[in-house]
Structures are given as structure tokens and as C-alpha cells.
Scaffold this active site. Structure first.
Site, PDB file in Angstrom:
ATOM      1  CG  ASP A 100      90.101  -9.468 -58.184  1.00 45.04           C
ATOM      2  OD1 ASP A 100      91.236  -9.958 -58.329  1.00 45.04           O
ATOM      3  OD2 ASP A 100      89.158  -9.721 -58.947  1.00 45.04           O
ATOM      4  CG  HIS A 102      85.628  -6.503 -57.471  1.00 44.67           C
ATOM      5  ND1 HIS A 102      85.176  -6.349 -58.761  1.00 44.67           N
ATOM      6  CD2 HIS A 102      86.339  -7.667 -57.451  1.00 44.67           C
ATOM      7  CE1 HIS A 102      85.576  -7.363 -59.490  1.00 44.67           C
ATOM      8  NE2 HIS A 102      86.293  -8.178 -58.726  1.00 44.67           N
ATOM      9  CG  ASP A 128      88.642  -7.539 -61.823  1.00 43.89           C
ATOM     10  OD1 ASP A 128      88.801  -7.132 -62.986  1.00 43.89           O
ATOM     11  OD2 ASP A 128      88.123  -8.637 -61.557  1.00 43.89           O
ATOM     12  CG  ASP A 131      82.046  -3.820 -62.852  1.00 41.07           C
ATOM     13  OD1 ASP A 131      81.302  -2.837 -62.961  1.00 41.07           O
ATOM     14  OD2 ASP A 131      82.550  -4.412 -63.823  1.00 41.07           O
ATOM     15  NE  ARG A 132      80.932  -9.304 -59.422  1.00 39.96           N
ATOM     16  CZ  ARG A 132      80.082 -10.192 -59.902  1.00 39.96           C
ATOM     17  NH1 ARG A 132      78.795 -10.049 -59.685  1.00 39.96           N
ATOM     18  NH2 ARG A 132      80.510 -11.210 -60.613  1.00 39.96           N
ATOM     19  CG  ASN A 160      87.623  -9.947 -65.493  1.00 36.50           C
ATOM     20  OD1 ASN A 160      88.327  -9.803 -64.484  1.00 36.50           O
ATOM     21  ND2 ASN A 160      86.380 -10.386 -65.414  1.00 36.50           N
ATOM     22  CG  HIS A 161      85.137  -6.702 -63.454  1.00 37.39           C
ATOM     23  ND1 HIS A 161      83.768  -6.612 -63.358  1.00 37.39           N
ATOM     24  CD2 HIS A 161      85.445  -7.980 -63.131  1.00 37.39           C
ATOM     25  CE1 HIS A 161      83.269  -7.774 -62.978  1.00 37.39           C
ATOM     26  NE2 HIS A 161      84.273  -8.625 -62.823  1.00 37.39           N
ATOM     27  CG  HIS A 212      92.739  -9.475 -63.454  1.00 35.81           C
ATOM     28  ND1 HIS A 212      92.527  -9.039 -62.172  1.00 35.81           N
ATOM     29  CD2 HIS A 212      91.584 -10.077 -63.843  1.00 35.81           C
ATOM     30  CE1 HIS A 212      91.289  -9.343 -61.794  1.00 35.81           C
ATOM     31  NE2 HIS A 212      90.697  -9.979 -62.797  1.00 35.81           N
ATOM     32  NE  ARG A 260      86.979 -16.991 -64.757  1.00 32.31           N
ATOM     33  CZ  ARG A 260      86.750 -16.239 -63.682  1.00 32.31           C
ATOM     34  NH1 ARG A 260      85.714 -15.426 -63.673  1.00 32.31           N
ATOM     35  NH2 ARG A 260      87.536 -16.285 -62.631  1.00 32.31           N
ATOM     36  CG  HIS A 287      90.381 -13.645 -63.006  1.00 34.31           C
ATOM     37  ND1 HIS A 287      89.374 -12.756 -63.301  1.00 34.31           N
ATOM     38  CD2 HIS A 287      90.234 -14.669 -63.887  1.00 34.31           C
ATOM     39  CE1 HIS A 287      88.670 -13.214 -64.319  1.00 34.31           C
ATOM     40  NE2 HIS A 287      89.159 -14.375 -64.689  1.00 34.31           N
TER      41      HIS A 287
END
Length: 360
Positions: A100, A102, A128, A131-132, A160-161, A212, A260, A287
Site C-alpha cells: 500500500d 495511499h 492501494d 485514498d487516505r 480495493n481502493h 492485494h 470488514r 492490504h
């Protein structure tokens, strides 16, 4: 840390790598190469500006809409040429596997500088990218440009993002609207098109299986992954969903519904059975960041058969380490660890304030 080849952006322009020009505004491959070289250099050499609020410095670079359209169209065409399960030959090794990110653009540039030029180093990114963090656009665009410029050296998987639903919720959609106002919605749609073409898993030298998220009860053969039709959103259940969402967890035996609210968890026994059934030596996934990953950025499961890595240092101000996994041509695994500087004390806290953290 072992020494690595230094990153030299000026070595890019004269290398005879194949690129994909189909569906791209720049039709001639040579022209696209030249464009990508200039774009990558702009992103890699932009200055870093400190922020008065003591937050992580930002890279001062502007990506114009024309850049975004050219790179995303070339990337979508390149991903379209790959199957949903990428098979990476042993000739691509040594390979750096990255978890990740991000939106940590400054840290991504540092990692590329440390690990080496794509001219002589292969990279597999596990998803990923957005995001964030606040520079998801820059982070994702640099990786897409590198993937198009060096398609036999840089590989990217979907996280997943990298999905319209998730990225709308966790920041990337708003980032696109802000940075490309008043045409942010249109620019966002170009990113979503790239998301929907991205591969979901990779088989490296027939011995390492990478994704991921994790395993799925819907895998009866690796061909099941290859048969996933694209373009597609990430569905709410099924094989593709699990590849980007599931997690290893021994709290419950076998397959269990994930806390989740989507996909499953799987225990060590399932990991061992999978590796035996498909002759896999090591599963590498991203992840998550667990409490015991705050130092080092990685964690093993199932007696070393599965490895979780996280590559975003100081994620959400957790003061966590991050790492990149380096696998040599002799299948020797080593870790390059990146440790954030704690300005408030000489020694960073050994344990995080929160008991655990999982990336949504």
C-alpha cells in the site's frame, strides 16, 4: 540496508522498451516514449516543500488535464493487453514488491531512488495507490507512466481502493474534483476507466503468488482468475472481490466472514493447502497493517508461506515503518525498511496508540 542502484531519471530516454500507443492521444510509440520520459522526469525532480503545520512535506508539481488523459489512456490500453492474472517470468528478477502507498508521493519517490532504476530493477506494485494520503493523483500518475514506459519491468495490480465506490468514500474522488476543478468529474472518469482494466493477481516465476487482498474459496484453479472479464468494478462478492479484500486471520477456523463487512478471512491451514495444491512457495499480499507490523512493515503467516507487507510509512500518523520486499534471482527474500523520523523524541514508541489498524 544493502546497497542498491541509484535512481537516475536521465537514463530513461534512450532505452528501447516497447510501449502501448493504442487508444492513446499520442499515436506514435517513439513520441509516446519521449512524452513519458519528460513527464516522469517532471514528477521525479519536482521540489519538495515543507508545510508549516509539521505534516509530511508535499511535492510541488502540477499535473495538467492533458497529461492525465494521455497517461490514463495509454495505461488502460496497456492493462487491456494483460490478463487478470499476470505471469511474470523469472527473467524479470530481481524484483521489488511494494504494498500500500495511499497517496504518499514523496515517499514513493524516495523508494524508487533507493531501490533502483526500472532500467535494471523490476517492480510489482500490489495496489492501494490512492485514498487516505493527499497526493494520490501524483502517486498513481507516476506509476502509470512508469508502467507504460517500462511494461516489462513495472507491473501493477488492483487494490480495493482502485474502485469507484471505495475511492469515492475515502478521498480520491474529492482530490480529483479539487485538483482539476471545474472538470474534476471528467478527470475522475479517466481514472475509473483505468481501475476497471487493472489485473488482480500475479504469478512470479511460477513460485510466488501475489495479490492485494488474499485467497478466495472460489479458486479451483489459477485459470479461474484469468477468466475474470474486464472492464469491471469490484463486485460485492466472489473471486475478484476476495482477491482485493480478504485477510489472513486465525481467530476462526477455515473461511469466516470478515469483520470488514465484505469478503472472508482465511486461516493458516487454508494457506498451507493452497500452496501445496498449486505448488506455490510464497504468497505475498498487502492490504493490512497489524500492531506487530509497526516495526518492520511486514508479517509472516502459516510458518512463512504467506507474507503481508505495508509500504506507506507513518500511515495516518501511526508512526509505523514500511517496507519493500526484494526477491533475488536465486529467490532470496530481503526487506528494505523505511522508518519515519519522530521529531518529538529520540526513540519512536515501540507500540502504537491504537491496538491494530486495517486499511479499509
Amino acid at each position: 540496508l544493502s546497497s542498491t542502484t541509484s535512481f537516475s531519471i536521465h537514463s530513461f530516454p534512450f532505452r528501447p522498451f516497447r510501449v502501448v500507443a493504442t487508444m492513446c492521444m499520442v499515436k506514435d510509440p517513439a513520441d509516446l516514449n519521449k512524452y513519458l520520459d519528460n513527464f516522469i522526469e517532471k514528477l521525479m525532480t519536482a521540489r519538495t516543500d515543507k508545510r508549516p503545520d509539521d505534516k509530511s512535506p508535499l511535492v510541488n508539481v502540477t499535473i495538467i488535464p492533458e497529461d492525465l488523459v494521455i497517461v490514463t489512456r495509454a495505461a488502460a490500453a496497456s492493462f487491456k493487453e494483460q490478463k487478470t492474472l499476470i505471469k511474470i517470468d523469472k527473467s524479470a528478477m530481481p524484483i521489488n514488491i511494494v504494498g500500500d502507498l495511499h497517496g504518499e508521493f514523496r515517499e514513493l519517490r524516495m523508494m524508487l531512488s533507493k531501490c533502483g532504476d526500472p532500467i535494471c530493477q523490476s517492480y510489482l506494485f500490489l495496489g492501494d495507490y490512492v485514498d487516505r494520503g493527499v497526493q494520490g493523483v501524483e502517486c498513481f500518475m507516476l506509476l502509470l507512466a512508469l508502467k507504460c514506459r517500462f511494461p516489462l519491468k513495472v507491473y501493477m495490480l488492483r487494490g480495493n481502493h482502485e474502485d469507484a465506490n471505495t475511492a469515492t468514500t475515502y478521498g480520491f474522488y474529492d482530490e480529483c474534483k479539487e485538483k482539476f476543478n471545474p472538470i474534476g468529474e471528467t478527470m475522475w472518469s479517466h481514472f475509473v476507466n483505468v481501475f476497471n482494466w487493472m489485473p488482480c493477481a500475479a504469478l512470479v516465476a511460477e513460485k510466488m503468488f501475489c495479490m492485494h487482498g488474499g485467497l478466495s474459496p472460489h479458486i479451483s484453479s489459477l485459470e479461474d482468475i484469468e477468466s475474470i472479464k474486464r472492464p469491471t468494478i469490484v463486485p460485492p462478492y466472489g473471486l475478484m472481490c476476495d482477491l482485493v479484500w480478504s485477510d489472513p486471520d486465525n481467530k476462526y477456523p477455515g473461511w469466516a466472514l470478515s469483520t470488514r463487512g465484505i469478503s472472508y478471512t482465511f486461516d493458516d491451514d487454508l494457506i498451507k493447502k493452497f500452496c501445496k495444491a498449486f505448488d506455490i512457495d510464497l504468497i505475498v499480499r498487502a492490504h493490512q497493517i497489524y500492531q506487530d507490523m509497526y516495526r518492520g512493515g511486514y508479517k509472516f503467516f502459516a510458518e512463512g508461506r504467506l507474507l503481508s507487507i505495508f509500504s506507506a510509512p507513518n500511515y495516518l500518523n501511526y508512526k509505523n515503518d514500511s517496507c519493500i520486499v526484494k526477491v533475488s534471482s536465486a529467490f532470496v527474500v530481503s526487506f528494505i525498511v523505511f522508518r519515519p523520523i519522530n521529531k518529538n523524541s529520540k526513540v519512536a514508541p515501540a507500540t502504537p496508540k491504537k491496538p491494530t489498524a486495517s486499511c479499509e
